[in-house]
Design a protein around this motif. Structure first.
Motif, PDB file in Angstrom:
ATOM      1  N   UNK A  23      91.776  -6.360 -71.220  1.00 25.30           N
ATOM      2  CA  UNK A  23      91.045  -5.161 -71.639  1.00 25.30           C
ATOM      3  C   UNK A  23      89.817  -5.532 -72.454  1.00 25.30           C
ATOM      4  N   UNK A  24      89.967  -6.502 -73.360  1.00 23.99           N
ATOM      5  CA  UNK A  24      88.837  -6.933 -74.175  1.00 23.99           C
ATOM      6  C   UNK A  24      87.750  -7.576 -73.324  1.00 23.99           C
ATOM      7  N   UNK A  25      88.154  -8.305 -72.291  1.00 17.87           N
ATOM      8  CA  UNK A  25      87.166  -8.915 -71.393  1.00 17.87           C
ATOM      9  C   UNK A  25      86.389  -7.835 -70.654  1.00 17.87           C
ATOM     10  N   UNK A  26      87.090  -6.800 -70.174  1.00  7.47           N
ATOM     11  CA  UNK A  26      86.380  -5.711 -69.496  1.00  7.47           C
ATOM     12  C   UNK A  26      85.414  -5.035 -70.463  1.00  7.47           C
ATOM     13  N   UNK A  27      85.832  -4.817 -71.692  1.00  4.30           N
ATOM     14  CA  UNK A  27      84.965  -4.169 -72.674  1.00  4.30           C
ATOM     15  C   UNK A  27      83.699  -4.984 -72.922  1.00  4.30           C
ATOM     16  N   UNK A  28      83.780  -6.305 -72.719  1.00  2.00           N
ATOM     17  CA  UNK A  28      82.626  -7.188 -72.933  1.00  2.00           C
ATOM     18  C   UNK A  28      81.900  -7.522 -71.634  1.00  2.00           C
ATOM     19  N   UNK A  29      82.219  -6.817 -70.570  1.00  4.85           N
ATOM     20  CA  UNK A  29      81.733  -7.183 -69.231  1.00  4.85           C
ATOM     21  C   UNK A  29      80.209  -7.248 -69.146  1.00  4.85           C
ATOM     22  N   UNK A  30      79.518  -6.300 -69.776  1.00  6.95           N
ATOM     23  CA  UNK A  30      78.062  -6.274 -69.675  1.00  6.95           C
ATOM     24  C   UNK A  30      77.443  -7.377 -70.521  1.00  6.95           C
ATOM     25  N   UNK A  31      77.895  -7.493 -71.753  1.00  4.34           N
ATOM     26  CA  UNK A  31      77.342  -8.528 -72.630  1.00  4.34           C
ATOM     27  C   UNK A  31      77.592  -9.923 -72.075  1.00  4.34           C
ATOM     28  N   UNK A  32      78.739 -10.105 -71.408  1.00  2.09           N
ATOM     29  CA  UNK A  32      79.109 -11.423 -70.882  1.00  2.09           C
ATOM     30  C   UNK A  32      78.718 -11.609 -69.416  1.00  2.09           C
ATOM     31  N   UNK A  33      78.141 -10.578 -68.809  1.00  2.22           N
ATOM     32  CA  UNK A  33      77.675 -10.652 -67.415  1.00  2.22           C
ATOM     33  C   UNK A  33      78.798 -11.073 -66.461  1.00  2.22           C
ATOM     34  N   UNK A  34      79.936 -10.410 -66.591  1.00  4.26           N
ATOM     35  CA  UNK A  34      81.089 -10.754 -65.765  1.00  4.26           C
ATOM     36  C   UNK A  34      81.000 -10.088 -64.393  1.00  4.26           C
ATOM     37  N   UNK A  35      81.423 -10.833 -63.381  1.00  3.33           N
ATOM     38  CA  UNK A  35      81.537 -10.274 -62.038  1.00  3.33           C
ATOM     39  C   UNK A  35      82.709  -9.295 -62.008  1.00  3.33           C
ATOM     40  N   UNK A  36      82.699  -8.345 -61.075  1.00  5.80           N
ATOM     41  CA  UNK A  36      83.799  -7.379 -60.998  1.00  5.80           C
ATOM     42  C   UNK A  36      85.161  -8.063 -60.824  1.00  5.80           C
ATOM     43  N   UNK A  37      86.137  -7.577 -61.575  1.00  2.00           N
ATOM     44  CA  UNK A  37      87.515  -8.048 -61.412  1.00  2.00           C
ATOM     45  C   UNK A  37      88.454  -6.859 -61.522  1.00  2.00           C
TER      46      UNK A  37
END
Length: 335
Positions: A23-37
């Protein structure tokens, strides 16, 4: 670099820190430029984990993995496999069963191409064994599921400062010398070199091979294994065209100037590899399984039941594992 399919994350043990860190990773998705998961798990449990951590994380049920990308920006996608009370720090057989089912489904989705990579959250091995999980751990399970011999599934720990491959892993230190062979070192180092080229974009990987004994044996005065096993393995690697040096004294391999001279350290035993990695990159370490036909990563930490639900667990390694999974999968797709 992008992938057509999303990354799939297994839930890990529901009572551990895995759910809240996803959940914390999703919350940081934009700042961390994460690909969809997306997560294979329980919508209600993930919602409860987010609330416990004080996060505003909408969770949306998807029917198929292909739906994940469309909703990822506004909600954490989940393939819902059942309900379970969220009881952080209190593992149960029911939780282990959900963890096992999540791992099985996530692996299958990566194998059939519905997901571009799998990121596995941490499990409790003893608890899984109670509910019928027959493998020593997730790495061995993934190897068997992919039709790969366990000895050909190689663990690499990677962080921003260092990559390491332990030739022997979860064995007693007294057993290490008897397990080391020229062929074992050569095989695992070759798999590492090939993976660095394929998945990490390093055209000619540089391998630094650690000696087993202090000072790499000092010409046999502190043990003959480095002369009789490690050195011939390094020579075999060089004969095969791999840029490898060693055996090197392990106590001088990990300072900044030394690390600049290689792309991965091939170490002879578990702590020789993991002590420097965790000293340098404790909160960003990623466990990558090399030699598989699919991309698999995992945060380099355990379930941490003692701090689950307290908000103390840090999400850096989960974010790093998701990012690395996406980057490796994208390189394979572009190859």
């Amino acid at each position: 670099m992008t992938c057509a399919a999303p990354i799939v994350a297994s839930l890990g043990d529901p009572a551990g820190i895995g759910p809240e860190l996803l959940c914390a990773a999703w919350a940081a998705r934009r700042a961390e430029h994460l690909a969809p998961f997306f997560v294979v798990g329980s919508r209600a449990l993930l919602e409860a984990a987010a609330r416990q951590r004080g996060l505003d994380v909408p969770v949306r049920t998807i029917d198929v993995p292909a739906d994940a990308a469309a909703c990822f920006d506004s909600a954490l996608p989940v393939l819902d496999i059942g309900t379970l009370d969220y009881t952080p720090g209190d593992p149960s057989d029911a939780g282990a069963q959900m963890a096992m089912r999540s791992l099985e489904m996530a692996t299958g989705l990566a194998r059939n191409g519905a997901a571009c990579a799998v990121m596995t959250a941490p499990i409790a091995k003893a608890r899984l064994a109670r509910v019928g999980f027959s493998q020593p751990g997730q790495t061995e399970y993934l190897a068997e599921a992919c039709g790969i011999l366990p000895r050909n599934a190689v663990m690499m720990l990677a962080g921003p400062s260092l990559r390491v491959v332990p030739v022997t892993v979860h064995v007693a230190l007294r057993d290490v010398p008897g397990l080391l062979t020229v062929e074992l070192i050569r095989t695992r180092a070759t798999i590492a070199a090939n993976a660095l080229a394929r998945d990490f974009g390093i055209t000619r990987p540089r391998l630094a091979v650690a000696g087993l004994n202090p000072h790499a044996g000092e010409d046999g005065r502190m043990g003959r294994e480095d002369m009789e096993i490690v050195a011939p393995a390094v020579e075999a690697l060089r004969t095969a065209g791999i840029d490898a040096v060693g055996p090197l004294p392990a106590d001088t391999m990990f300072h900044a100037e030394a690390r600049a001279r290689y792309d991965v350290a091939i170490c002879m035993y578990h702590d020789q590899a993991l002590v420097p990695l965790k000293a340098l990159d404790f909160d960003r370490g990623v466990n990558v399984t090399l030699g598989l036909p699919i991309v698999r990563t995992s945060p380099d930490h355990g379930t941490a039941f003692a701090i689950a639900g307290t908000g103390e667990a840090r999400e850096g390694a989960t974010i790093a594992a998701l990012r690395m999974a996406g980057e490796c999968a994208a390189r394979r797709a572009d190859a």
